[in-house]
Design a protein around this motif. Structure first.
Motif, PDB file in Angstrom:
ATOM      1  N   LYS A  62       3.963   8.599   5.020  1.00  0.00           N
ATOM      2  CA  LYS A  62       4.585   8.863   3.525  1.00  0.00           C
ATOM      3  C   LYS A  62       4.053   8.116   2.470  1.00  0.00           C
ATOM      4  CE  LYS A  62       8.578  10.566   6.273  1.00  0.00           C
ATOM      5  NZ  LYS A  62      10.093  10.126   6.738  1.00  0.00           N
ATOM      6  N   ALA A  63       3.442   6.853   2.639  1.00  0.00           N
ATOM      7  CA  ALA A  63       3.054   6.152   1.714  1.00  0.00           C
ATOM      8  C   ALA A  63       1.794   6.685   0.848  1.00  0.00           C
ATOM      9  CB  ALA A  63       2.471   4.838   2.030  1.00  0.00           C
ATOM     10  N   PHE A  64       1.363   7.720   1.495  1.00  0.00           N
ATOM     11  CA  PHE A  64       0.133   8.742   0.970  1.00  0.00           C
ATOM     12  C   PHE A  64       0.427   9.494  -0.279  1.00  0.00           C
ATOM     13  CE2 PHE A  64      -2.135   7.575   4.930  1.00  0.00           C
ATOM     14  CZ  PHE A  64      -3.223   7.131   4.386  1.00  0.00           C
ATOM     15  N   TYR A  65       1.755   9.929  -0.154  1.00  0.00           N
ATOM     16  CA  TYR A  65       2.173  11.034  -1.440  1.00  0.00           C
ATOM     17  C   TYR A  65       3.439  10.406  -2.087  1.00  0.00           C
ATOM     18  CZ  TYR A  65       5.743  12.345   2.043  1.00  0.00           C
ATOM     19  OH  TYR A  65       6.696  12.538   3.058  1.00  0.00           O
ATOM     20  N   ASP A  66       4.263   9.491  -1.340  1.00  0.00           N
ATOM     21  CA  ASP A  66       5.461   8.725  -2.140  1.00  0.00           C
ATOM     22  C   ASP A  66       5.192   7.202  -2.602  1.00  0.00           C
ATOM     23  OD1 ASP A  66       8.763   9.484  -2.233  1.00  0.00           O
ATOM     24  OD2 ASP A  66       8.161   7.204  -2.149  1.00  0.00           O
ATOM     25  N   PHE A  67       4.707   7.208  -4.064  1.00  0.00           N
ATOM     26  CA  PHE A  67       4.295   6.002  -4.538  1.00  0.00           C
ATOM     27  C   PHE A  67       5.333   5.139  -4.882  1.00  0.00           C
ATOM     28  CE2 PHE A  67       0.997   9.304  -5.444  1.00  0.00           C
ATOM     29  CZ  PHE A  67       0.015   8.831  -4.437  1.00  0.00           C
TER      30      PHE A  67
END
Length: 407
Positions: A62-67
């Motif tokens: 999720k860290a790839f798209y939720d900054f």
């Protein structure tokens, strides 16, 4: 000790209305780098919705798209309100949180650790519990500070403050909303030292406490700002009389010497140490004061003026969003890993650890309490539906609060 003894501790200026401001020299204000009260914030700024961290894990993918930094603004800060007993920290912290539209976290209490998720007060087991499991709560301590389980009470309180601070870090990183806390885990040692100095705790207990303190606090990010409300021991005693709580008024704990030890450790150790890492504001709160003045002083602080090698606020300077996401995952998903650092096995410190036979005896007692035989949500005798369940709710908390070899 009065604030006139503080010049060696930290530089400060005499402010209007009798307040004392402890801070660094003033610089030109940069609005984006300073905390802003809610009436001056732009309501049209759009940010991602808060991540529901209490019910949903923040995973690596999720860290790839939720900054993480997309939710940050000038008020994404942690403010800790600290000070002596009866200083008025609670009402002050609430007003401060309201002024900055921040999330208010009250001081943790031990009461919540004694009630099970099913509403049973485990202190009811005291008459039949083994000696090392007879709970010493705050009321018991104030009546009898030499109770054999006082050390367990203070260790439990430390763990509760640690738990609360990790939750605060998870909140700020998942929502971007700033935090105002009433006290924090960082000042817990002030109370411990007062108890030790009064002879209520032994040196082995103290040594173990500082080992646990060191290895757990190293895992945290220190607050941006500490607001210290200062009152003298004499004023503390007067306010305790005014509160007219017989347990406090008649307690052998609240002596002038006890309060002076707290004051010394607050001013000469706590504030002196954390001025290296956080901004510090100190106010004479003997006659209380105007929160609006404090709000204005906070708005003047430029939190972005430090370079990358400064120790102050270093915890809040990360290389990129990926590093921020690492800490966000850690505080959101891995709180129990931090608690495990506190499980230092030192059985010779008998005031803290439980004999094995008493652990077994107490475990048998707990199994008869509705909701205590299994982890929360897995107790059919308490009305839980356990069909198709795969995950429990924090068995680690259940363990260290009930039967673990840590208070």
């Amino acid at each position: 000790m009065s604030l006139v003894s503080l010049p060696r501790l930290i530089s400060f200026e005499i402010k209007r209305c009798g307040f004392i401001l402890a801070s660094t020299p003033r610089f030109a204000i940069v609005q984006s780098a300073s905390i802003t009260s809610k009436e001056f914030r732009d309501p049209n700024i759009k940010k991602p919705a808060p991540w529901p961290y209490k019910t949903k894990k923040f995973t690596y993918f999720k860290a790839f798209y939720d900054f993480t930094t997309k939710r940050f603004d000038e008020n994404t800060k942690i403010i800790v309100v600290d000070g002596p007993i009866a200083a008025g920290k609670g009402p002050f912290a609430k007003q401060l949180a309201e002024a900055f539209d921040m999330h208010y976290i009250p001081e943790v209490t031990l009461e919540e650790t004694y009630l099970t998720p099913y509403g049973y007060d485990i202190r009811q087991l005291n008459p039949i519990a083994p000696p090392s499991f007879k709970i010493c709560d705050l009321e018991t301590y104030l009546k009898n500070p030499r109770h054999p389980n006082v050390a367990k009470m203070q260790y439990r309180w430390f763990m509760m403050k640690l738990d609360s601070y990790v939750d605060a870090l998870a909140h700020i990183l998942n929502t971007g909303q700033g935090i105002v806390m009433e006290r924090s885990v960082y000042s817990d040692f002030v109370f411990f030292e007062a108890m030790f100095n009064a002879g209520y705790l032994s040196k082995p207990v103290r040594d173990l406490y500082y080992d646990i303190n060191r290895v757990t606090l190293e895992e945290l990010m220190q607050p941006h700002l500490i607001v210290y409300l200062d009152i003298s021991p004499e004023v503390v005693l007067e306010r305790i009389k005014q509160r007219n709580n017989p347990i406090e008024v008649n307690s052998p704990v609240f002596t002038k010497e006890y309060l002076e030890t707290m004051e010394y450790n607050y001013k000469q150790k706590y504030l002196k140490e954390y001025q290296k890492h956080s901004e510090i504001l100190i106010y004479d709160w003997s006659n209380y004061g105007d929160v609006e003045v404090v709000v204005e002083d906070i708005e003047r602080i430029d939190f972005e003026r430090f370079h990358e090698y400064d120790t102050k606020l270093r915890d809040w300077r990360k290389y990129d969003d990926w590093e921020w996401s690492h800490y966000r995952r850690y505080y959101t998903n891995s709180k129990e890993d931090i608690f495990r650092y506190a499980m230092i096995f030192r059985p010779k410190v008998k005031e803290v650890f439980h004999p094995g036979d008493e652990v077994l005896e107490y475990r048998d007692l707990l199994e008869k309490v509705p909701g205590e035989k299994y982890a929360e949500g897995f107790n059919p005798m308490a009305g839980d539906n356990v069909w198709f369940k795969r995950h429990h709710k924090g068995y680690w908390h259940h363990y260290y609060n009930r039967i673990g070899n840590l208070p």
